[in-house]
Design a protein around this motif. Sequence first.
Motif, PDB file in Angstrom:
ATOM      1  N   ARG A  16       0.813  -1.217   0.000  1.00  0.00           N
ATOM      2  CA  ARG A  16       0.000   0.000   0.000  1.00  0.00           C
ATOM      3  C   ARG A  16       0.847   1.268   0.000  1.00  0.00           C
ATOM      4  O   ARG A  16       0.320   2.376  -0.079  1.00  0.00           O
ATOM      5  CB  ARG A  16      -0.940  -0.014   1.209  1.00  0.00           C
ATOM      6  CG  ARG A  16      -2.096  -1.009   1.007  1.00  0.00           C
ATOM      7  CD  ARG A  16      -2.786  -1.379   2.294  1.00  0.00           C
ATOM      8  NE  ARG A  16      -3.305  -0.233   3.005  1.00  0.00           N
ATOM      9  CZ  ARG A  16      -3.786  -0.273   4.239  1.00  0.00           C
ATOM     10  NH1 ARG A  16      -3.825  -1.421   4.887  1.00  0.00           N
ATOM     11  NH2 ARG A  16      -4.227   0.804   4.825  1.00  0.00           N
ATOM     12  N   LEU A  17       2.163   1.122   0.099  1.00  0.00           N
ATOM     13  CA  LEU A  17       3.038   2.297   0.051  1.00  0.00           C
ATOM     14  C   LEU A  17       3.098   2.836  -1.378  1.00  0.00           C
ATOM     15  O   LEU A  17       3.080   2.066  -2.333  1.00  0.00           O
ATOM     16  CB  LEU A  17       4.452   1.919   0.494  1.00  0.00           C
ATOM     17  CG  LEU A  17       4.658   1.682   1.979  1.00  0.00           C
ATOM     18  CD1 LEU A  17       6.087   1.240   2.235  1.00  0.00           C
ATOM     19  CD2 LEU A  17       4.370   2.961   2.748  1.00  0.00           C
ATOM     20  N   PRO A  18       3.188   4.166  -1.531  1.00  0.00           N
ATOM     21  CA  PRO A  18       3.328   4.701  -2.883  1.00  0.00           C
ATOM     22  C   PRO A  18       4.657   4.232  -3.478  1.00  0.00           C
ATOM     23  O   PRO A  18       5.671   4.195  -2.791  1.00  0.00           O
ATOM     24  CB  PRO A  18       3.340   6.214  -2.668  1.00  0.00           C
ATOM     25  CG  PRO A  18       3.732   6.417  -1.249  1.00  0.00           C
ATOM     26  CD  PRO A  18       3.241   5.212  -0.500  1.00  0.00           C
ATOM     27  N   GLY A  19       4.624   3.820  -4.722  1.00  0.00           N
ATOM     28  CA  GLY A  19       5.853   3.384  -5.383  1.00  0.00           C
ATOM     29  C   GLY A  19       6.090   1.891  -5.277  1.00  0.00           C
ATOM     30  O   GLY A  19       6.978   1.358  -5.921  1.00  0.00           O
ATOM     31  N   LEU A  20       5.321   1.196  -4.422  1.00  0.00           N
ATOM     32  CA  LEU A  20       5.455  -0.254  -4.317  1.00  0.00           C
ATOM     33  C   LEU A  20       4.146  -0.906  -4.737  1.00  0.00           C
ATOM     34  O   LEU A  20       3.079  -0.423  -4.400  1.00  0.00           O
ATOM     35  CB  LEU A  20       5.783  -0.679  -2.880  1.00  0.00           C
ATOM     36  CG  LEU A  20       7.182  -0.380  -2.342  1.00  0.00           C
ATOM     37  CD1 LEU A  20       7.307  -0.868  -0.903  1.00  0.00           C
ATOM     38  CD2 LEU A  20       8.252  -1.038  -3.189  1.00  0.00           C
ATOM     39  N   GLY A  21       4.222  -1.992  -5.448  1.00  0.00           N
ATOM     40  CA  GLY A  21       3.052  -2.795  -5.768  1.00  0.00           C
ATOM     41  C   GLY A  21       3.198  -4.149  -5.109  1.00  0.00           C
ATOM     42  O   GLY A  21       4.135  -4.365  -4.353  1.00  0.00           O
ATOM     43  N   PRO A  22       2.291  -5.083  -5.387  1.00  0.00           N
ATOM     44  CA  PRO A  22       2.384  -6.404  -4.747  1.00  0.00           C
ATOM     45  C   PRO A  22       3.733  -7.080  -5.020  1.00  0.00           C
ATOM     46  O   PRO A  22       4.333  -7.657  -4.126  1.00  0.00           O
ATOM     47  CB  PRO A  22       1.244  -7.193  -5.403  1.00  0.00           C
ATOM     48  CG  PRO A  22       0.315  -6.179  -5.957  1.00  0.00           C
ATOM     49  CD  PRO A  22       1.136  -4.977  -6.271  1.00  0.00           C
ATOM     50  N   ARG A  23       4.216  -6.957  -6.258  1.00  0.00           N
ATOM     51  CA  ARG A  23       5.443  -7.652  -6.624  1.00  0.00           C
ATOM     52  C   ARG A  23       6.657  -7.084  -5.892  1.00  0.00           C
ATOM     53  O   ARG A  23       7.453  -7.817  -5.305  1.00  0.00           O
ATOM     54  CB  ARG A  23       5.649  -7.532  -8.136  1.00  0.00           C
ATOM     55  CG  ARG A  23       6.749  -8.392  -8.650  1.00  0.00           C
ATOM     56  CD  ARG A  23       7.079  -8.100 -10.101  1.00  0.00           C
ATOM     57  NE  ARG A  23       7.920  -9.142 -10.613  1.00  0.00           N
ATOM     58  CZ  ARG A  23       7.481 -10.282 -11.085  1.00  0.00           C
ATOM     59  NH1 ARG A  23       6.182 -10.515 -11.136  1.00  0.00           N
ATOM     60  NH2 ARG A  23       8.307 -11.197 -11.499  1.00  0.00           N
TER      61      ARG A  23
ATOM     62  N   LEU B  91       9.195 -20.014  -4.910  1.00  0.00           N
ATOM     63  CA  LEU B  91       8.140 -20.803  -4.266  1.00  0.00           C
ATOM     64  C   LEU B  91       6.832 -20.014  -4.278  1.00  0.00           C
ATOM     65  O   LEU B  91       5.773 -20.543  -4.628  1.00  0.00           O
ATOM     66  CB  LEU B  91       8.568 -21.136  -2.824  1.00  0.00           C
ATOM     67  CG  LEU B  91       7.669 -22.060  -1.996  1.00  0.00           C
ATOM     68  CD1 LEU B  91       8.471 -22.681  -0.845  1.00  0.00           C
ATOM     69  CD2 LEU B  91       6.465 -21.336  -1.417  1.00  0.00           C
ATOM     70  N   TRP B  92       6.903 -18.736  -3.914  1.00  0.00           N
ATOM     71  CA  TRP B  92       5.697 -17.904  -3.899  1.00  0.00           C
ATOM     72  C   TRP B  92       5.091 -17.797  -5.300  1.00  0.00           C
ATOM     73  O   TRP B  92       3.868 -17.805  -5.465  1.00  0.00           O
ATOM     74  CB  TRP B  92       6.013 -16.509  -3.354  1.00  0.00           C
ATOM     75  CG  TRP B  92       6.300 -16.480  -1.882  1.00  0.00           C
ATOM     76  CD1 TRP B  92       6.190 -17.527  -1.018  1.00  0.00           C
ATOM     77  CD2 TRP B  92       6.741 -15.358  -1.109  1.00  0.00           C
ATOM     78  NE1 TRP B  92       6.541 -17.127   0.254  1.00  0.00           N
ATOM     79  CE2 TRP B  92       6.876 -15.808   0.229  1.00  0.00           C
ATOM     80  CE3 TRP B  92       7.047 -14.040  -1.395  1.00  0.00           C
ATOM     81  CZ2 TRP B  92       7.303 -14.969   1.261  1.00  0.00           C
ATOM     82  CZ3 TRP B  92       7.457 -13.201  -0.364  1.00  0.00           C
ATOM     83  CH2 TRP B  92       7.586 -13.661   0.945  1.00  0.00           C
ATOM     84  N   ALA B  93       5.952 -17.663  -6.313  1.00  0.00           N
ATOM     85  CA  ALA B  93       5.455 -17.569  -7.694  1.00  0.00           C
ATOM     86  C   ALA B  93       4.714 -18.851  -8.077  1.00  0.00           C
ATOM     87  O   ALA B  93       3.634 -18.802  -8.676  1.00  0.00           O
ATOM     88  CB  ALA B  93       6.616 -17.307  -8.657  1.00  0.00           C
ATOM     89  N   MET B  94       5.278 -20.019  -7.707  1.00  0.00           N
ATOM     90  CA  MET B  94       4.609 -21.294  -7.976  1.00  0.00           C
ATOM     91  C   MET B  94       3.267 -21.343  -7.252  1.00  0.00           C
ATOM     92  O   MET B  94       2.252 -21.761  -7.815  1.00  0.00           O
ATOM     93  CB  MET B  94       5.479 -22.469  -7.498  1.00  0.00           C
ATOM     94  CG  MET B  94       6.774 -22.685  -8.245  1.00  0.00           C
ATOM     95  SD  MET B  94       6.569 -23.386  -9.903  1.00  0.00           S
ATOM     96  CE  MET B  94       5.871 -24.987  -9.515  1.00  0.00           C
ATOM     97  N   GLU B  95       3.246 -20.924  -5.981  1.00  0.00           N
ATOM     98  CA  GLU B  95       2.014 -20.970  -5.198  1.00  0.00           C
ATOM     99  C   GLU B  95       0.929 -20.075  -5.792  1.00  0.00           C
ATOM    100  O   GLU B  95      -0.249 -20.414  -5.753  1.00  0.00           O
ATOM    101  CB  GLU B  95       2.283 -20.547  -3.745  1.00  0.00           C
ATOM    102  CG  GLU B  95       2.876 -21.637  -2.901  1.00  0.00           C
ATOM    103  CD  GLU B  95       1.924 -22.824  -2.786  1.00  0.00           C
ATOM    104  OE1 GLU B  95       0.970 -22.748  -2.019  1.00  0.00           O
ATOM    105  OE2 GLU B  95       2.154 -23.823  -3.497  1.00  0.00           O
ATOM    106  N   ARG B  96       1.329 -18.919  -6.332  1.00  0.00           N
ATOM    107  CA  ARG B  96       0.339 -18.009  -6.920  1.00  0.00           C
ATOM    108  C   ARG B  96      -0.364 -18.662  -8.099  1.00  0.00           C
ATOM    109  O   ARG B  96      -1.540 -18.409  -8.345  1.00  0.00           O
ATOM    110  CB  ARG B  96       1.004 -16.699  -7.360  1.00  0.00           C
ATOM    111  CG  ARG B  96       1.271 -15.748  -6.213  1.00  0.00           C
ATOM    112  CD  ARG B  96       1.479 -14.325  -6.702  1.00  0.00           C
ATOM    113  NE  ARG B  96       2.614 -14.200  -7.603  1.00  0.00           N
ATOM    114  CZ  ARG B  96       3.888 -14.188  -7.229  1.00  0.00           C
ATOM    115  NH1 ARG B  96       4.185 -14.325  -5.951  1.00  0.00           N
ATOM    116  NH2 ARG B  96       4.857 -14.053  -8.098  1.00  0.00           N
ATOM    117  N   SER B  97       0.373 -19.488  -8.843  1.00  0.00           N
ATOM    118  CA  SER B  97      -0.272 -20.152  -9.986  1.00  0.00           C
ATOM    119  C   SER B  97      -1.341 -21.123  -9.490  1.00  0.00           C
ATOM    120  O   SER B  97      -2.285 -21.430 -10.203  1.00  0.00           O
ATOM    121  CB  SER B  97       0.766 -20.891 -10.826  1.00  0.00           C
ATOM    122  OG  SER B  97       1.046 -22.153 -10.256  1.00  0.00           O
TER     123      SER B  97
END
Lengths: 197, 197
Positions: A16-23, B91-97
């Motif tokens: 939720r910080l500006p400049g950051l997304g989930p990834r 691991l997180w990327a695999m789990e998201r799929s």
Amino acid sequence: MKDPNPIDKLIDLMARLPGLGPRSARRAVLYLIRKRGQLLHPLAEAMAEVAATARECLNCGNVASADICPICTNDSRQNGILCVVEDVADLWAMERSGVFRGRYHVLGGTLSALDGIGPEELRIPRLKDRLSTERVTEVILALNATIDGQTTAHYIADQLEGRVELTSLAQGVPIGGELDYLDDGTITAALNARKRL
Amino acid sequence: MKDPNPIDKLIDLMARLPGLGPRSARRAVLYLIRKRGQLLHPLAEAMAEVAATARECLNCGNVASADICPICTNDSRQNGILCVVEDVADLWAMERSGVFRGRYHVLGGTLSALDGIGPEELRIPRLKDRLSTERVTEVILALNATIDGQTTAHYIADQLEGRVELTSLAQGVPIGGELDYLDDGTITAALNARKRL
């Protein structure tokens, strides 16, 4: 859904910080966990401390850890010159240039009829108070060169007319700026304010 | 220099996060101060909690808030299939799929003679242990399609040869990918692994 685990909760909040997304939040959290001692612990403490102490300077509206900010309490700053800015980010930008040695007044936004923001919402009354109590001789209106910023500057200029010397930042070609990349308004302003060599 | 104030300290620490620089750190901190109740307080608490509880799962190397991670303790996950990944982000990327229902094994990096990273540094011995104790029938080598990733995959395949079925992720054109933008290696791999319609 069950209560998310602490790591997922941290990722959600960071995203939720500006400049950051989930990834980038996930990447940051993994980095934090890896650098637990050097970064995560100090960051958690610094956040808790800021959360507990940060407030608006009662005098100028800067953010500070005390009722009056370090700039207002600094005796070596020039009295008598007030630089009016829209928000704290602008104050910080002015401070980084290191050239201004007076004091500030942070409006906290710009006038906006659409958003219902009038002078009372903007710390403009407090600006008028300061003129009387602090023997201000010059007010620099360092508002952004946007329509809202300039509307607000005009309003303040109207209000303070005759009580104090009013100035604004010069407009023109930025240092390092290339004419080809500048908008027409900037070129017009720079041309109108041209200087004799 | 005197002790920096808490806000400057927080900006310095935030600027050390991946994806944030000094400018975006300042913006994030101002945002945090404005959203103190909704964001700064919860974030400080979440960080303190993660700092106190986060550790590596003793079984698979995932990050978790307990000695054994939720995936390893989840009874509804398929036993017998292990997906080997380089790090927790994978691991997180695999789990998201959401498609893989087995368990994981996080190596913690790739073999690298240059950086002095050998099998002992990579949780490869632990992988061999798990083959015996967990009745694993298939090991999916989901390492990155980089030179280091593939070198590591070859090494592990050599070590586990004959003990278990070994598979790797298919290589080819990514979903939504345009041929024009793909590198030659991917096109070659996709062509070699072409399927009859």
